[in-house]
Design a protein around this motif. Structure first.
Motif, PDB file in Angstrom:
ATOM      1  N   LYS A 166       0.832  -1.201   0.000  1.00 21.18           N
ATOM      2  CA  LYS A 166       0.000   0.000   0.000  1.00 21.18           C
ATOM      3  C   LYS A 166       0.870   1.257   0.000  1.00 21.18           C
ATOM      4  O   LYS A 166       0.633   2.190  -0.790  1.00 21.18           O
ATOM      5  CB  LYS A 166      -0.921   0.003   1.221  1.00 21.18           C
ATOM      6  N   GLU A 167       1.879   1.283   0.858  1.00 26.78           N
ATOM      7  CA  GLU A 167       2.766   2.450   0.933  1.00 26.78           C
ATOM      8  C   GLU A 167       3.531   2.638  -0.370  1.00 26.78           C
ATOM      9  O   GLU A 167       3.701   3.763  -0.854  1.00 26.78           O
ATOM     10  CB  GLU A 167       3.732   2.284   2.101  1.00 26.78           C
ATOM     11  N   TYR A 168       3.997   1.528  -0.944  1.00 24.11           N
ATOM     12  CA  TYR A 168       4.772   1.617  -2.185  1.00 24.11           C
ATOM     13  C   TYR A 168       3.925   2.190  -3.318  1.00 24.11           C
ATOM     14  O   TYR A 168       4.341   3.134  -4.006  1.00 24.11           O
ATOM     15  CB  TYR A 168       5.328   0.255  -2.582  1.00 24.11           C
ATOM     16  N   PHE A 169       2.748   1.626  -3.547  1.00 25.00           N
ATOM     17  CA  PHE A 169       1.935   2.067  -4.685  1.00 25.00           C
ATOM     18  C   PHE A 169       1.327   3.452  -4.472  1.00 25.00           C
ATOM     19  O   PHE A 169       1.084   4.177  -5.436  1.00 25.00           O
ATOM     20  CB  PHE A 169       0.846   1.032  -4.981  1.00 25.00           C
ATOM     21  N   GLU A 170       1.087   3.837  -3.220  1.00 16.78           N
ATOM     22  CA  GLU A 170       0.531   5.165  -2.957  1.00 16.78           C
ATOM     23  C   GLU A 170       1.596   6.264  -3.035  1.00 16.78           C
ATOM     24  O   GLU A 170       1.287   7.396  -3.424  1.00 16.78           O
ATOM     25  CB  GLU A 170      -0.116   5.206  -1.574  1.00 16.78           C
ATOM     26  N   ARG A 171       2.857   5.948  -2.697  1.00 15.78           N
ATOM     27  CA  ARG A 171       3.860   7.002  -2.546  1.00 15.78           C
ATOM     28  C   ARG A 171       4.985   6.962  -3.580  1.00 15.78           C
ATOM     29  O   ARG A 171       5.589   8.005  -3.881  1.00 15.78           O
ATOM     30  CB  ARG A 171       4.482   6.924  -1.151  1.00 15.78           C
ATOM     31  N   VAL A 172       5.297   5.771  -4.111  1.00 15.42           N
ATOM     32  CA  VAL A 172       6.483   5.641  -4.962  1.00 15.42           C
ATOM     33  C   VAL A 172       6.125   5.329  -6.411  1.00 15.42           C
ATOM     34  O   VAL A 172       6.716   5.911  -7.336  1.00 15.42           O
ATOM     35  CB  VAL A 172       7.420   4.536  -4.406  1.00 15.42           C
ATOM     36  N   ALA A 173       5.212   4.419  -6.635  1.00 14.91           N
ATOM     37  CA  ALA A 173       4.862   3.991  -7.987  1.00 14.91           C
ATOM     38  C   ALA A 173       4.200   5.130  -8.767  1.00 14.91           C
ATOM     39  O   ALA A 173       3.819   6.158  -8.210  1.00 14.91           O
ATOM     40  CB  ALA A 173       3.931   2.784  -7.914  1.00 14.91           C
ATOM     41  N   THR A 174       4.077   4.912 -10.095  1.00 12.96           N
ATOM     42  CA  THR A 174       3.374   5.898 -10.915  1.00 12.96           C
ATOM     43  C   THR A 174       1.882   5.828 -10.615  1.00 12.96           C
ATOM     44  O   THR A 174       1.381   4.850 -10.036  1.00 12.96           O
ATOM     45  CB  THR A 174       3.592   5.610 -12.406  1.00 12.96           C
ATOM     46  N   GLU A 175       1.175   6.859 -11.013  1.00 12.84           N
ATOM     47  CA  GLU A 175      -0.276   6.861 -10.780  1.00 12.84           C
ATOM     48  C   GLU A 175      -0.949   5.719 -11.524  1.00 12.84           C
ATOM     49  O   GLU A 175      -1.885   5.090 -11.008  1.00 12.84           O
ATOM     50  CB  GLU A 175      -0.889   8.192 -11.197  1.00 12.84           C
ATOM     51  N   ALA A 176      -0.509   5.430 -12.740  1.00  9.43           N
ATOM     52  CA  ALA A 176      -1.091   4.327 -13.505  1.00  9.43           C
ATOM     53  C   ALA A 176      -0.883   3.001 -12.778  1.00  9.43           C
ATOM     54  O   ALA A 176      -1.788   2.154 -12.723  1.00  9.43           O
ATOM     55  CB  ALA A 176      -0.481   4.275 -14.901  1.00  9.43           C
ATOM     56  N   GLU A 177       0.319   2.795 -12.230  1.00  9.65           N
ATOM     57  CA  GLU A 177       0.605   1.573 -11.477  1.00  9.65           C
ATOM     58  C   GLU A 177      -0.248   1.506 -10.213  1.00  9.65           C
ATOM     59  O   GLU A 177      -0.750   0.444  -9.838  1.00  9.65           O
ATOM     60  CB  GLU A 177       2.093   1.509 -11.124  1.00  9.65           C
ATOM     61  N   PHE A 178      -0.380   2.670  -9.543  1.00  5.83           N
ATOM     62  CA  PHE A 178      -1.215   2.712  -8.339  1.00  5.83           C
ATOM     63  C   PHE A 178      -2.660   2.328  -8.650  1.00  5.83           C
ATOM     64  O   PHE A 178      -3.268   1.511  -7.948  1.00  5.83           O
ATOM     65  CB  PHE A 178      -1.183   4.105  -7.711  1.00  5.83           C
ATOM     66  N   LEU A 179      -3.219   2.911  -9.705  1.00  8.06           N
ATOM     67  CA  LEU A 179      -4.614   2.646 -10.037  1.00  8.06           C
ATOM     68  C   LEU A 179      -4.834   1.180 -10.394  1.00  8.06           C
ATOM     69  O   LEU A 179      -5.855   0.593 -10.036  1.00  8.06           O
ATOM     70  CB  LEU A 179      -5.067   3.553 -11.183  1.00  8.06           C
ATOM     71  N   ASP A 180      -3.898   0.596 -11.103  1.00  7.14           N
ATOM     72  CA  ASP A 180      -4.007  -0.816 -11.446  1.00  7.14           C
ATOM     73  C   ASP A 180      -3.984  -1.678 -10.179  1.00  7.14           C
ATOM     74  O   ASP A 180      -4.788  -2.593 -10.029  1.00  7.14           O
ATOM     75  CB  ASP A 180      -2.858  -1.211 -12.371  1.00  7.14           C
ATOM     76  N   TRP A 181      -3.074  -1.345  -9.251  1.00  7.64           N
ATOM     77  CA  TRP A 181      -3.020  -2.081  -7.969  1.00  7.64           C
ATOM     78  C   TRP A 181      -4.281  -1.861  -7.146  1.00  7.64           C
ATOM     79  O   TRP A 181      -4.845  -2.809  -6.588  1.00  7.64           O
ATOM     80  CB  TRP A 181      -1.786  -1.614  -7.176  1.00  7.64           C
ATOM     81  N   TYR A 182      -4.748  -0.619  -7.113  1.00  5.78           N
ATOM     82  CA  TYR A 182      -5.920  -0.284  -6.302  1.00  5.78           C
ATOM     83  C   TYR A 182      -7.158  -1.069  -6.750  1.00  5.78           C
ATOM     84  O   TYR A 182      -7.896  -1.621  -5.930  1.00  5.78           O
ATOM     85  CB  TYR A 182      -6.203   1.222  -6.392  1.00  5.78           C
ATOM     86  N   LYS A 183      -7.389  -1.125  -8.060  1.00  8.67           N
ATOM     87  CA  LYS A 183      -8.563  -1.821  -8.577  1.00  8.67           C
ATOM     88  C   LYS A 183      -8.536  -3.314  -8.263  1.00  8.67           C
ATOM     89  O   LYS A 183      -9.578  -3.934  -8.080  1.00  8.67           O
ATOM     90  CB  LYS A 183      -8.678  -1.594 -10.088  1.00  8.67           C
ATOM     91  N   GLN A 184      -7.341  -3.876  -8.200  1.00  7.73           N
ATOM     92  CA  GLN A 184      -7.213  -5.310  -7.948  1.00  7.73           C
ATOM     93  C   GLN A 184      -7.140  -5.667  -6.463  1.00  7.73           C
ATOM     94  O   GLN A 184      -7.694  -6.686  -6.038  1.00  7.73           O
ATOM     95  CB  GLN A 184      -5.969  -5.854  -8.646  1.00  7.73           C
ATOM     96  N   GLN A 185      -6.489  -4.810  -5.681  1.00  5.75           N
ATOM     97  CA  GLN A 185      -6.191  -5.172  -4.298  1.00  5.75           C
ATOM     98  C   GLN A 185      -6.974  -4.385  -3.246  1.00  5.75           C
ATOM     99  O   GLN A 185      -7.431  -4.951  -2.249  1.00  5.75           O
ATOM    100  CB  GLN A 185      -4.681  -4.971  -4.040  1.00  5.75           C
ATOM    101  N   ASP A 186      -7.129  -3.093  -3.446  1.00  2.00           N
ATOM    102  CA  ASP A 186      -7.702  -2.246  -2.399  1.00  2.00           C
ATOM    103  C   ASP A 186      -9.208  -2.035  -2.576  1.00  2.00           C
ATOM    104  O   ASP A 186      -9.977  -2.120  -1.624  1.00  2.00           O
ATOM    105  CB  ASP A 186      -6.995  -0.885  -2.382  1.00  2.00           C
ATOM    106  N   ALA A 187      -9.631  -1.763  -3.795  1.00  2.00           N
ATOM    107  CA  ALA A 187     -11.043  -1.464  -4.042  1.00  2.00           C
ATOM    108  C   ALA A 187     -11.987  -2.568  -3.585  1.00  2.00           C
ATOM    109  O   ALA A 187     -13.059  -2.282  -3.032  1.00  2.00           O
ATOM    110  CB  ALA A 187     -11.269  -1.154  -5.526  1.00  2.00           C
ATOM    111  N   PRO A 188     -11.646  -3.868  -3.773  1.00  2.00           N
ATOM    112  CA  PRO A 188     -12.572  -4.923  -3.352  1.00  2.00           C
ATOM    113  C   PRO A 188     -12.860  -4.936  -1.847  1.00  2.00           C
ATOM    114  O   PRO A 188     -13.826  -5.562  -1.410  1.00  2.00           O
ATOM    115  CB  PRO A 188     -11.852  -6.212  -3.785  1.00  2.00           C
TER     116      PRO A 188
END
Length: 260
Positions: free
Chosen positions: A10-32
């Motif tokens: 969560k910290e990596y994708f929210e703070r370090v990764a690109t926004e596109a990478e974050f959104l892809d992770w969010y839809k698969q891991q966080d949104a559900p």
């Protein structure tokens, strides 16, 4: 980019990764992880007919709340906003292309227990329907029966064929939404009189005054006082001529004077 040591996903994708990478992770891991309510747009559809305020409702043909009265409305489509849903439903029920300024957002209700089907939020709206539109309303293909009831703003009461209606006659929390709509309209009469959209254009001062006096919780106004109270919202439209009677000036609402 090398992933820093010690960061959670969560910290990596929210703070370090690109926004596109974050959104892809969010839809698969966080949104559900989050509950997703369904959302409807319900409408308190008022009309001014023969000197009386009417409300268009639907008698539900199916569960839930079978046979009870409900507001006109429906689930918001994936590619719609709430106003577009209102316009679509009015087109479906009455075949009418309703201008957006005749639709006013009233309130949002998010109580997860308001609908037995599950968490269904609603965005309720006020809708001002031209009187002739009620003649166009037909029963839906799903068997829903259109019902036109009377609304007494002075007493905050609804009735149908002379019988007083209560919350038990309505589906869901729709009775409470109607009561809220009465308070909203009365509370904004002097500074944002959207209810004037109920008047059939062009209208006379007499029709406009009758409408005000049906709605206002205060003492009645006289015909010659209408322009002093609401003159900034209307403009002259012409003259109404009736045989053997004195011609009367007619009026229309000024553009964008009674928007949300």
């Amino acid at each position: 980019m090398t992933r820093p040591v010690g960061l959670s996903d969560k910290e990596y994708f929210e703070r370090v990764a690109t926004e596109a990478e974050f959104l892809d992770w969010y839809k698969q891991q966080d949104a559900p992880r989050f509950e997703k309510p369904s959302v409807t747009a319900d409408m308190v559809v008022y009309s001014f007919v023969d000197g009386q305020i009417k409300l268009l409702l639907i008698r539900r043909a199916a569960h839930p709340c079978q046979h009870k009265l409900s507001l006109v409305g429906g689930f918001i489509g994936r590619d719609e906003d709430a106003y577009q849903t209102c316009q679509r439903q009015i087109k479906k029920e009455a075949g009418l292309d309703l201008p957006r300024h005749h639709i006013e957002q009233l309130l949002t209700i998010s109580d997860p227990n308001r609908d037995p089907r599950g968490w269904v939020m609603t965005i309720a709206h006020l809708v001002y329907l031209p009187s002739q539109a009620l003649d166009l309303v037909q029963a839906g293909e799903d068997g829903r029966e259109p019902i036109v009831i009377d609304v007494d703003f002075k007493k905050a009461q609804c009735s149908y064929q002379g019988q007083l209606l209560t919350a038990e006659d309505f589906a869901f929390d729709h009775y409470e939404i109607v009561m809220t709509s009465i308070k909203r309209i009365q509370g904004r009469m002097k500074w944002n009189p959207t209810f004037l959209n109920l008047l059939q254009t062009p209208f006379t001062i007499y029709a406009a005054t009758d409408l005000v006096n049906l709605i206002s919780p205060d003492k009645k106004i006289l015909h010659n006082n209408f322009l002093s109270k609401y003159g900034e919202y209307v403009e002259e439209a012409g003259v109404e001529r009736v045989p053997k009677k004195k011609p009367k000036k007619t009026y229309r609402l000024k553009a964008k004077q009674t928007g949300n």
